[in-house]
Write a protein that holds these residues in place. Sequence first.
Motif, PDB file in Angstrom:
ATOM      1  N   ASN A 154       0.855  -1.177   0.000  1.00 31.11           N
ATOM      2  CA  ASN A 154       0.000   0.000   0.000  1.00 31.11           C
ATOM      3  C   ASN A 154       0.900   1.239   0.000  1.00 31.11           C
ATOM      4  O   ASN A 154       1.550   1.556   0.988  1.00 31.11           O
ATOM      5  N   GLY A 155       1.001   1.910  -1.143  1.00 30.38           N
ATOM      6  CA  GLY A 155       1.801   3.122  -1.251  1.00 30.38           C
ATOM      7  C   GLY A 155       3.286   2.915  -1.360  1.00 30.38           C
ATOM      8  O   GLY A 155       4.061   3.877  -1.304  1.00 30.38           O
ATOM      9  N   SER A 156       3.724   1.686  -1.547  1.00 32.67           N
ATOM     10  CA  SER A 156       5.160   1.425  -1.611  1.00 32.67           C
ATOM     11  C   SER A 156       5.427   0.153  -2.404  1.00 32.67           C
ATOM     12  O   SER A 156       4.511  -0.482  -2.927  1.00 32.67           O
ATOM     13  N   ILE A 157       6.708  -0.202  -2.489  1.00 32.49           N
ATOM     14  CA  ILE A 157       7.119  -1.434  -3.151  1.00 32.49           C
ATOM     15  C   ILE A 157       8.162  -2.130  -2.278  1.00 32.49           C
ATOM     16  O   ILE A 157       8.673  -1.537  -1.318  1.00 32.49           O
ATOM     17  N   GLY A 158       8.503  -3.359  -2.613  1.00 29.22           N
ATOM     18  CA  GLY A 158       9.463  -4.107  -1.829  1.00 29.22           C
ATOM     19  C   GLY A 158      10.869  -3.526  -1.918  1.00 29.22           C
ATOM     20  O   GLY A 158      11.253  -2.951  -2.940  1.00 29.22           O
ATOM     21  N   ARG A 159      11.616  -3.701  -0.863  1.00 33.33           N
ATOM     22  CA  ARG A 159      13.012  -3.249  -0.869  1.00 33.33           C
ATOM     23  C   ARG A 159      13.836  -4.152  -1.775  1.00 33.33           C
ATOM     24  O   ARG A 159      13.541  -5.344  -1.941  1.00 33.33           O
ATOM     25  N   THR A 160      14.870  -3.588  -2.356  1.00 29.99           N
ATOM     26  CA  THR A 160      15.689  -4.354  -3.301  1.00 29.99           C
ATOM     27  C   THR A 160      17.168  -4.289  -2.938  1.00 29.99           C
ATOM     28  O   THR A 160      18.023  -4.634  -3.746  1.00 29.99           O
ATOM     29  N   ASP A 161      17.479  -3.884  -1.700  1.00 28.88           N
ATOM     30  CA  ASP A 161      18.869  -3.755  -1.279  1.00 28.88           C
ATOM     31  C   ASP A 161      19.386  -4.989  -0.551  1.00 28.88           C
ATOM     32  O   ASP A 161      20.525  -5.013  -0.087  1.00 28.88           O
ATOM     33  N   LEU A 162      18.562  -6.018  -0.483  1.00 34.69           N
ATOM     34  CA  LEU A 162      18.991  -7.278   0.127  1.00 34.69           C
ATOM     35  C   LEU A 162      19.612  -8.173  -0.935  1.00 34.69           C
ATOM     36  O   LEU A 162      19.403  -7.966  -2.136  1.00 34.69           O
ATOM     37  N   PRO A 163      20.416  -9.182  -0.533  1.00 32.13           N
ATOM     38  CA  PRO A 163      21.028 -10.074  -1.518  1.00 32.13           C
ATOM     39  C   PRO A 163      20.002 -10.675  -2.474  1.00 32.13           C
ATOM     40  O   PRO A 163      18.970 -11.187  -2.046  1.00 32.13           O
ATOM     41  N   GLY A 164      20.276 -10.573  -3.773  1.00 27.33           N
ATOM     42  CA  GLY A 164      19.374 -11.108  -4.778  1.00 27.33           C
ATOM     43  C   GLY A 164      18.312 -10.140  -5.225  1.00 27.33           C
ATOM     44  O   GLY A 164      17.524 -10.445  -6.128  1.00 27.33           O
ATOM     45  N   GLY A 165      18.260  -8.941  -4.607  1.00 26.34           N
ATOM     46  CA  GLY A 165      17.262  -7.948  -4.994  1.00 26.34           C
ATOM     47  C   GLY A 165      17.675  -7.203  -6.253  1.00 26.34           C
ATOM     48  O   GLY A 165      18.859  -7.069  -6.565  1.00 26.34           O
ATOM     49  N   SER A 182      -7.246  -6.416 -13.093  1.00 30.79           N
ATOM     50  CA  SER A 182      -8.328  -5.444 -12.945  1.00 30.79           C
ATOM     51  C   SER A 182      -8.003  -4.461 -11.830  1.00 30.79           C
ATOM     52  O   SER A 182      -7.444  -4.829 -10.790  1.00 30.79           O
ATOM     53  N   GLU A 183      -8.372  -3.202 -12.051  1.00 30.21           N
ATOM     54  CA  GLU A 183      -8.103  -2.181 -11.044  1.00 30.21           C
ATOM     55  C   GLU A 183      -8.841  -2.466  -9.737  1.00 30.21           C
ATOM     56  O   GLU A 183      -8.468  -1.960  -8.678  1.00 30.21           O
ATOM     57  N   LYS A 184      -9.878  -3.288  -9.791  1.00 31.60           N
ATOM     58  CA  LYS A 184     -10.636  -3.619  -8.586  1.00 31.60           C
ATOM     59  C   LYS A 184      -9.983  -4.734  -7.770  1.00 31.60           C
ATOM     60  O   LYS A 184     -10.435  -5.030  -6.661  1.00 31.60           O
ATOM     61  N   THR A 185      -8.938  -5.339  -8.337  1.00 33.10           N
ATOM     62  CA  THR A 185      -8.288  -6.465  -7.653  1.00 33.10           C
ATOM     63  C   THR A 185      -7.751  -6.033  -6.297  1.00 33.10           C
ATOM     64  O   THR A 185      -7.033  -5.037  -6.172  1.00 33.10           O
ATOM     65  N   LEU A 186      -8.095  -6.802  -5.280  1.00 36.25           N
ATOM     66  CA  LEU A 186      -7.628  -6.540  -3.921  1.00 36.25           C
ATOM     67  C   LEU A 186      -6.201  -7.066  -3.766  1.00 36.25           C
ATOM     68  O   LEU A 186      -5.915  -8.210  -4.123  1.00 36.25           O
ATOM     69  N   VAL A 187      -5.315  -6.219  -3.251  1.00 38.30           N
ATOM     70  CA  VAL A 187      -3.918  -6.599  -3.048  1.00 38.30           C
ATOM     71  C   VAL A 187      -3.689  -6.878  -1.572  1.00 38.30           C
ATOM     72  O   VAL A 187      -3.878  -5.993  -0.727  1.00 38.30           O
ATOM     73  N   GLY A 192       1.774  -4.297   6.208  1.00 41.28           N
ATOM     74  CA  GLY A 192       0.909  -3.136   6.126  1.00 41.28           C
ATOM     75  C   GLY A 192      -0.496  -3.453   5.660  1.00 41.28           C
ATOM     76  O   GLY A 192      -0.882  -4.610   5.488  1.00 41.28           O
ATOM     77  N   PRO A 193      -1.284  -2.387   5.426  1.00 40.63           N
ATOM     78  CA  PRO A 193      -2.700  -2.555   5.078  1.00 40.63           C
ATOM     79  C   PRO A 193      -2.906  -3.007   3.638  1.00 40.63           C
ATOM     80  O   PRO A 193      -2.030  -2.835   2.785  1.00 40.63           O
ATOM     81  N   ILE A 194      -4.086  -3.548   3.390  1.00 40.98           N
ATOM     82  CA  ILE A 194      -4.453  -3.979   2.043  1.00 40.98           C
ATOM     83  C   ILE A 194      -4.673  -2.764   1.150  1.00 40.98           C
ATOM     84  O   ILE A 194      -4.803  -1.629   1.632  1.00 40.98           O
ATOM     85  N   THR A 195      -4.721  -3.004  -0.147  1.00 41.76           N
ATOM     86  CA  THR A 195      -4.951  -1.932  -1.106  1.00 41.76           C
ATOM     87  C   THR A 195      -5.611  -2.539  -2.341  1.00 41.76           C
ATOM     88  O   THR A 195      -6.065  -3.681  -2.298  1.00 41.76           O
ATOM     89  N   THR A 196      -5.693  -1.787  -3.416  1.00 41.17           N
ATOM     90  CA  THR A 196      -6.190  -2.313  -4.682  1.00 41.17           C
ATOM     91  C   THR A 196      -5.217  -1.948  -5.789  1.00 41.17           C
ATOM     92  O   THR A 196      -4.419  -1.015  -5.659  1.00 41.17           O
ATOM     93  N   ILE A 197      -5.302  -2.674  -6.885  1.00 37.27           N
ATOM     94  CA  ILE A 197      -4.456  -2.376  -8.035  1.00 37.27           C
ATOM     95  C   ILE A 197      -4.716  -0.950  -8.520  1.00 37.27           C
ATOM     96  O   ILE A 197      -3.782  -0.186  -8.810  1.00 37.27           O
ATOM     97  N   THR A 199      -5.816   1.685  -6.901  1.00 43.00           N
ATOM     98  CA  THR A 199      -5.256   2.672  -5.983  1.00 43.00           C
ATOM     99  C   THR A 199      -3.754   2.845  -6.199  1.00 43.00           C
ATOM    100  O   THR A 199      -3.243   3.971  -6.253  1.00 43.00           O
ATOM    101  N   GLU A 200      -3.056   1.723  -6.343  1.00 48.71           N
ATOM    102  CA  GLU A 200      -1.597   1.809  -6.521  1.00 48.71           C
ATOM    103  C   GLU A 200      -1.237   2.424  -7.871  1.00 48.71           C
ATOM    104  O   GLU A 200      -0.239   3.156  -7.983  1.00 48.71           O
ATOM    105  N   MET A 201      -2.030   2.176  -8.880  1.00 46.18           N
ATOM    106  CA  MET A 201      -1.792   2.796 -10.184  1.00 46.18           C
ATOM    107  C   MET A 201      -1.928   4.313 -10.091  1.00 46.18           C
ATOM    108  O   MET A 201      -1.203   5.059 -10.756  1.00 46.18           O
ATOM    109  N   ASP A 202      -2.841   4.755  -9.224  1.00 47.94           N
ATOM    110  CA  ASP A 202      -3.124   6.180  -9.133  1.00 47.94           C
ATOM    111  C   ASP A 202      -2.177   6.936  -8.207  1.00 47.94           C
ATOM    112  O   ASP A 202      -1.796   8.077  -8.511  1.00 47.94           O
ATOM    113  N   VAL A 203      -1.803   6.333  -7.083  1.00 45.38           N
ATOM    114  CA  VAL A 203      -1.133   7.131  -6.048  1.00 45.38           C
ATOM    115  C   VAL A 203       0.221   6.603  -5.589  1.00 45.38           C
ATOM    116  O   VAL A 203       0.927   7.295  -4.855  1.00 45.38           O
TER     117      VAL A 203
END
Length: 210
Positions: A154-165, A182-187, A192-197, A199-203
Motif C-alpha cells: 500500500n503506497g510502496s514497493i518491496g526493498r531491493t537492497d537485500l542479496p538477490g534484490g 483489474s483495477e478492482k483487484t484486492l492486493v 501493512g494494510p491492504i490496497t487495490t491495483i 489505488t496503486e496505479m493512481d497514487v
Amino acid sequence: MKWKQIPLGPLQTNCYVLVKENKCLIVDPGGEEEKLLSYMKSEQLIPKGILLTHAHFDHIGAVDKVREYFNIPVYIHEKEADWLVDPKLNGSQLFPVGVLIQTKRADKLITKEETITIEEFSFQVFETPGHSPGSVSFYFATEGIVVSGDTLFNGSIGRTDLPGGNHEQLLNSIHEKLLTLSEKTLVLPGHGPITTIGTEMDVNPFLNGF
C-alpha cells in the motif's frame, strides 16, 4: 472465499488464512505459531497447504511448527528452495532477530507460472522477482484477490537492497504481472494494510513515471 490477515513475528509480517467453508490455505506464517494455531482452532479450520511468497526469515518462522501440527505440504519457488534451510540466504543470519531461522525443505517446488489447484482452491502463480529471486504472487481470479508478498505494498514497493534484490526487475514484475490485473483487484501485501491495483496505479509514488 473469506480471508483473515494476521500479522506475525518480529517484523509483523502479514500471514493470510484463505478460507472456503472450513478448509483453508495459509500464506507466509512468519512466526508466533501459537497465535496462528489458536486462531485456526477457534475457527475449526482444516488447512490444506502452506504457500510461501518468498523465503525471507520473517515470512517462514512458523513454517515447520504449522506444517508438522497439521501435516500439510509447503509450496515455494524452486529458486529459493535452499533459503529455507540456510540462515544466511533467508536473512536471519544478517539481521539481529535473536534466532537463526531454518526449516525443513519444501514439499512442493514451484517451477513456472501455472495454475495450482488444492482441493477447493484454485489460483495462478505469477513469478514476480525483484525483492528476491524467487518471489511469487498468488492470484485468485474468481475472488479478485492477489497475494503480493513483498512485491507491492500500500503506497510502496518491496526493498531491493537485500542479496538477490533488483530494483528494475521488481518494477518490471509489478507492471507486467500485477498492474495488468483489474483495477478492482484486492492486493494482500506482506506488510501493512491492504490496497487495490487501481489505488496503486493512481497514487503509488514508486510507480509513477516508470
